[in-house]
Design a protein around this motif. Sequence first.
Motif, PDB file in Angstrom:
ATOM      1  N   ASP A  10       0.860  -1.174   0.000  1.00 39.86           N
ATOM      2  CA  ASP A  10       0.000   0.000   0.000  1.00 39.86           C
ATOM      3  C   ASP A  10       0.897   1.224   0.000  1.00 39.86           C
ATOM      4  O   ASP A  10       1.718   1.394   0.917  1.00 39.86           O
ATOM      5  N   TYR A  11       0.763   2.065  -1.022  1.00 37.79           N
ATOM      6  CA  TYR A  11       1.514   3.319  -1.108  1.00 37.79           C
ATOM      7  C   TYR A  11       0.570   4.464  -0.748  1.00 37.79           C
ATOM      8  O   TYR A  11      -0.490   4.611  -1.365  1.00 37.79           O
ATOM      9  N   HIS A  12       0.974   5.273   0.227  1.00 35.60           N
ATOM     10  CA  HIS A  12       0.128   6.360   0.726  1.00 35.60           C
ATOM     11  C   HIS A  12       0.737   7.724   0.416  1.00 35.60           C
ATOM     12  O   HIS A  12       1.959   7.866   0.334  1.00 35.60           O
ATOM     13  N   ASP A  13      -0.146   8.715   0.301  1.00 32.11           N
ATOM     14  CA  ASP A  13       0.248  10.108   0.064  1.00 32.11           C
ATOM     15  C   ASP A  13       1.115  10.235  -1.185  1.00 32.11           C
ATOM     16  O   ASP A  13       2.169  10.869  -1.177  1.00 32.11           O
ATOM     17  N   CYS A  14       0.635   9.648  -2.266  1.00 34.07           N
ATOM     18  CA  CYS A  14       1.330   9.658  -3.558  1.00 34.07           C
ATOM     19  C   CYS A  14       1.011  10.935  -4.334  1.00 34.07           C
ATOM     20  O   CYS A  14       0.072  11.661  -4.017  1.00 34.07           O
ATOM     21  N   GLY A  96       7.653   3.047  -5.662  1.00 33.38           N
ATOM     22  CA  GLY A  96       7.345   4.005  -4.599  1.00 33.38           C
ATOM     23  C   GLY A  96       7.997   5.356  -4.827  1.00 33.38           C
ATOM     24  O   GLY A  96       7.384   6.407  -4.606  1.00 33.38           O
ATOM     25  N   ALA A 101       5.477   8.368  -3.092  1.00 35.37           N
ATOM     26  CA  ALA A 101       4.786   7.916  -1.882  1.00 35.37           C
ATOM     27  C   ALA A 101       5.503   8.423  -0.634  1.00 35.37           C
ATOM     28  O   ALA A 101       6.714   8.286  -0.512  1.00 35.37           O
ATOM     29  N   GLU A 102       4.731   8.990   0.268  1.00 32.49           N
ATOM     30  CA  GLU A 102       5.289   9.465   1.535  1.00 32.49           C
ATOM     31  C   GLU A 102       5.553   8.299   2.493  1.00 32.49           C
ATOM     32  O   GLU A 102       6.462   8.368   3.301  1.00 32.49           O
ATOM     33  N   TRP A 103       4.720   7.272   2.407  1.00 30.44           N
ATOM     34  CA  TRP A 103       4.939   6.079   3.225  1.00 30.44           C
ATOM     35  C   TRP A 103       4.257   4.890   2.564  1.00 30.44           C
ATOM     36  O   TRP A 103       3.446   5.046   1.666  1.00 30.44           O
ATOM     37  N   ARG A 104       4.662   3.712   3.018  1.00 28.90           N
ATOM     38  CA  ARG A 104       4.122   2.493   2.435  1.00 28.90           C
ATOM     39  C   ARG A 104       3.976   1.427   3.523  1.00 28.90           C
ATOM     40  O   ARG A 104       4.634   1.471   4.561  1.00 28.90           O
ATOM     41  N   ARG A 105       3.080   0.486   3.248  1.00 27.17           N
ATOM     42  CA  ARG A 105       2.920  -0.688   4.116  1.00 27.17           C
ATOM     43  C   ARG A 105       3.139  -1.907   3.244  1.00 27.17           C
ATOM     44  O   ARG A 105       2.558  -2.022   2.162  1.00 27.17           O
TER      45      ARG A 105
END
Length: 127
Positions: A10-14, A96, A101-105
């Motif tokens: 999961d890539y967040h804040d892209c 990423g 992406a600012e963060w990833r899971r």
Amino acid sequence: MTLAWHTLIDYHDCDSARLTDPGGLRTVLLEAISAAGGTYVTDVFHQFSPHGLSGVVVIAESHVAIHTWPEHRFAAVDIFSCSPSLDQEAVIVRLGAWLGAEWRRIDPRERGLHVHRAPTDCGKKDG
């Protein structure tokens, strides 16, 4: 014995613009897969209206799939491989970075545990 490796990312804040760019996304995925030691077979990308896109790159080692939600600045990616030689981390890092992406899971899974695995041609392109 593990039959395959399946990693959910999961890539967040892209960067929202990149989440709607099928050409750019295809290019970065193909480059990342090549750098990871993957063997390209085919791909399909579809842009949805009003938002998002989905894409699948079929590789001899299995597949890489992406689904984007630009309105949420989010992308979900699956890397599935029957070959331990595919460098999944190379795909994860390159994609990423391109997405901004600012963060990833990352959620790695072993698939097909306890399945008897005979010698295979996994990772070899037909033809």
